[in-house]
Scaffold this motif. Structure first.
Motif, short mmCIF file in Angstrom:
data_model
loop_
_atom_site.label_atom_id
_atom_site.label_comp_id
_atom_site.label_asym_id
_atom_site.label_seq_id
_atom_site.Cartn_x
_atom_site.Cartn_y
_atom_site.Cartn_z
N VAL A 100 0.84 -1.20 0.00
CA VAL A 100 0.00 0.00 0.00
C VAL A 100 0.88 1.25 0.00
O VAL A 100 0.68 2.17 -0.81
CB VAL A 100 -0.94 -0.01 1.23
N ALA A 101 1.87 1.28 0.90
CA ALA A 101 2.71 2.48 1.03
C ALA A 101 3.45 2.77 -0.28
O ALA A 101 3.46 3.91 -0.76
CB ALA A 101 3.71 2.30 2.18
N LEU A 102 4.05 1.74 -0.89
CA LEU A 102 4.83 1.98 -2.10
C LEU A 102 3.95 2.40 -3.27
O LEU A 102 4.35 3.23 -4.08
CB LEU A 102 5.66 0.75 -2.47
N LEU A 103 2.72 1.86 -3.33
CA LEU A 103 1.82 2.25 -4.42
C LEU A 103 1.44 3.73 -4.30
O LEU A 103 1.52 4.48 -5.28
CB LEU A 103 0.55 1.37 -4.41
N VAL A 104 1.09 4.15 -3.09
CA VAL A 104 0.73 5.56 -2.89
C VAL A 104 1.95 6.45 -3.10
O VAL A 104 1.86 7.52 -3.71
CB VAL A 104 0.12 5.78 -1.49
N LEU A 105 3.11 6.00 -2.60
CA LEU A 105 4.33 6.80 -2.78
C LEU A 105 4.67 6.96 -4.26
O LEU A 105 5.07 8.03 -4.70
CB LEU A 105 5.51 6.15 -2.04
N LEU A 106 4.48 5.90 -5.03
CA LEU A 106 4.78 5.97 -6.46
C LEU A 106 3.84 6.96 -7.15
O LEU A 106 4.29 7.84 -7.90
CB LEU A 106 4.64 4.58 -7.10
N MET A 107 2.54 6.84 -6.87
CA MET A 107 1.56 7.68 -7.56
C MET A 107 1.67 9.15 -7.14
O MET A 107 1.62 10.05 -7.97
CB MET A 107 0.15 7.15 -7.32
N SER A 108 1.86 9.40 -5.84
CA SER A 108 2.03 10.79 -5.41
C SER A 108 3.40 11.30 -5.85
O SER A 108 3.58 12.50 -6.10
CB SER A 108 1.85 10.92 -3.90
N GLY A 109 4.37 10.39 -5.99
CA GLY A 109 5.69 10.76 -6.52
C GLY A 109 5.58 11.24 -7.96
O GLY A 109 6.24 12.21 -8.35
N PHE A 110 4.76 10.59 -8.76
CA PHE A 110 4.52 11.05 -10.14
C PHE A 110 3.93 12.46 -10.13
O PHE A 110 4.29 13.30 -10.94
CB PHE A 110 3.54 10.11 -10.86
N GLN A 111 3.02 12.71 -9.19
CA GLN A 111 2.41 14.04 -9.07
C GLN A 111 3.48 15.10 -8.77
O GLN A 111 3.51 16.15 -9.39
CB GLN A 111 1.37 14.01 -7.94
N ILE A 112 4.39 14.77 -7.83
CA ILE A 112 5.44 15.71 -7.45
C ILE A 112 6.41 15.91 -8.61
O ILE A 112 6.81 17.03 -8.93
CB ILE A 112 6.18 15.22 -6.18
N PHE A 113 6.75 14.82 -9.28
CA PHE A 113 7.64 14.90 -10.45
C PHE A 113 7.03 15.80 -11.52
O PHE A 113 7.72 16.60 -12.16
CB PHE A 113 7.87 13.49 -11.01
N ASN A 114 5.70 15.70 -11.70
CA ASN A 114 5.02 16.47 -12.74
C ASN A 114 5.12 17.98 -12.54
O ASN A 114 4.95 18.73 -13.50
CB ASN A 114 3.54 16.07 -12.81
N ALA A 115 5.37 18.41 -11.30
CA ALA A 115 5.50 19.85 -11.04
C ALA A 115 6.66 20.42 -11.85
O ALA A 115 6.65 21.58 -12.25
CB ALA A 115 5.71 20.10 -9.56
N HIS A 116 7.66 19.61 -12.10
CA HIS A 116 8.77 19.99 -12.98
C HIS A 116 9.31 18.70 -13.61
O HIS A 116 10.23 18.08 -13.04
CB HIS A 116 9.87 20.73 -12.22
N PRO A 117 8.74 18.28 -14.72
CA PRO A 117 9.05 16.93 -15.23
C PRO A 117 10.40 16.84 -15.93
O PRO A 117 10.48 16.52 -17.11
CB PRO A 117 7.89 16.63 -16.17
#
Lengths: 77, 278
Positions: free
Chosen positions: B30-47
């Motif tokens: 669960v933790a890694l799935l949420v971390l991955l998806m929210s990580g994509f969101q953070i990455f998208n701020a400056h891709p």
């Protein structure tokens, strides 16, 4: 034990997995992030982060400085 | 698979995964799935990703961006100077309304789906804490119980025969009987790399991206050679975990999915015994 309860267990697992995946995807879709209870839970970690950082980092610690040569201009060049 | 369901086949049920391993495994999922998806969101701020301590916009090691190609606009992913057309997916991604939007990863894999850096960070930090605490429980348990040394550390002879094991593994021949009670050498190495290298590296590079932590612990910047490098290593290590998970899931599926799932839920794992003459 014969084969019958086994199939039931498989069916149960498969259904449980399907429900979990559906609620996860559906939850993200219907903006789980906007639910007040989700916000409350997520906020609880913010104060944990703040307290941990106050404990771990001395209040007099300063950010590292960079020389002129190490910097970029405002446009990132 | 030929006689997997033959009634004459001998099976033995063993207790394979202890309770702490099973619980920390699923919390980690669960933790890694949420971390991955929210990580994509953070990455998208400056891709885009850079090396060193500055973001040299002209020279990213990796970037997802829209580019003009004649009349068209394409989504392009640049990796180490190579431009790859990733229209629909990265750089110019499909939008929920069927149109395109300029963003790194598409809405369907980010958390939240729409562009929202601050909420993405909240998800990321909450589940980062869960991941760290879960990881600590796992490591302390594994060291104290001997799980790490007994079940995960490969023996000298296993390492010597790694070639044979790899060959057997590539032909999808899985061990039976006594040997199936232990992890094979490739499993051991894969799990060890994830548990002792990739996951701790995620934490260290994550901390190295924090301006506060960098002020208190400047060595974080020294280790990774700057905050931008730390961000790049964070991304690469995350990619490594994704690759591991894909391979892991394929292996779980083809080596007896129900048996494997049951063993990670109840702990009990059925082993096929080698056929006897009878």
């Amino acid at each position: 034990m014969n084969a019958k309860p086994k199939i039931d267990r498989r069916g149960f697992l498969a259904r449980g997995l399907a429900v979990a995946v559906a609620s996860l995807l559906g939850g993200c879709d219907s903006e789980l992030s906007d639910q007040p209870w989700v916000k409350r839970i997520l906020d609880s970690a913010e104060s944990l982060t703040r307290v941990a950082q106050r404990k771990l980092v001395s209040p007099t610690a300063l950010a590292r400085e960079y020389s002129e040569a190490e910097r970029l201009d405002r446009r990132g060049r | 698979m030929t006689n997997a369901d033959s009634p004459n086949e001998k099976r033995e049920v063993v207790y394979r995964h202890s309770l702490p391993v099973r619980v920390t495994h699923w919390v980690n999922v669960v933790a890694l799935l949420v971390l991955l998806m929210s990580g994509f969101q953070i990455f998208n701020a400056h891709p885009a990703l850079y090396l060193g301590s500055k973001s040299n916009f002209d020279d990213p090691v990796m970037a997802m961006r829209p580019m003009k190609h004649g009349e068209e606009i394409l989504g392009v992913t640049t990796i180490a100077g190579w431009d790859i057309d990733t229209t629909n997916l990265f750089g110019l991604a499909y939008a929920p309304d069927g149109d395109y939007e300029i963003r790194g990863f598409p809405w369907s894999v980010t958390l939240p789906g729409h562009r929202d850096l601050s909420t993405g960070r909240r998800w990321h930090f909450f589940f980062a804490w869960l991941f760290v605490m879960n990881g600590l429980v796992y490591l302390i348990y594994s060291l104290a119980s001997g799980h790490l040394s007994k079940d995960l550390a490969p023996s000298r002879s296993e390492l010597k025969h790694i070639g044979t094991s790899t060959w057997e593994h590539l032909r999808l021949r899985f061990p039976k009987g006594e040997e199936a009670k232990r992890y094979n050498v490739l499993q051991k190495l894969a799990y060890l790399i994830v548990v002792l290298v990739l996951l701790p590296l995620m934490l260290a590079t994550g901390l190295a991206m924090s301006p506060g932590m960098d002020a208190g612990y400047p060595f974080l910047l020294e280790i990774f050679g700057g905050r931008q490098s730390a961000r790049t290593v964070h991304f690469i290590a995350a990619s490594g975990i994704v690759v591991f998970v894909v391979v892991h899931l394929v292996m779980v599926l083809i080596s007896g999915v129900w048996n494997n799932l049951r063993s990670m839920i109840t702990g009990r794992y059925a082993i096929k015994l080698p056929e006897t003459q009878s």
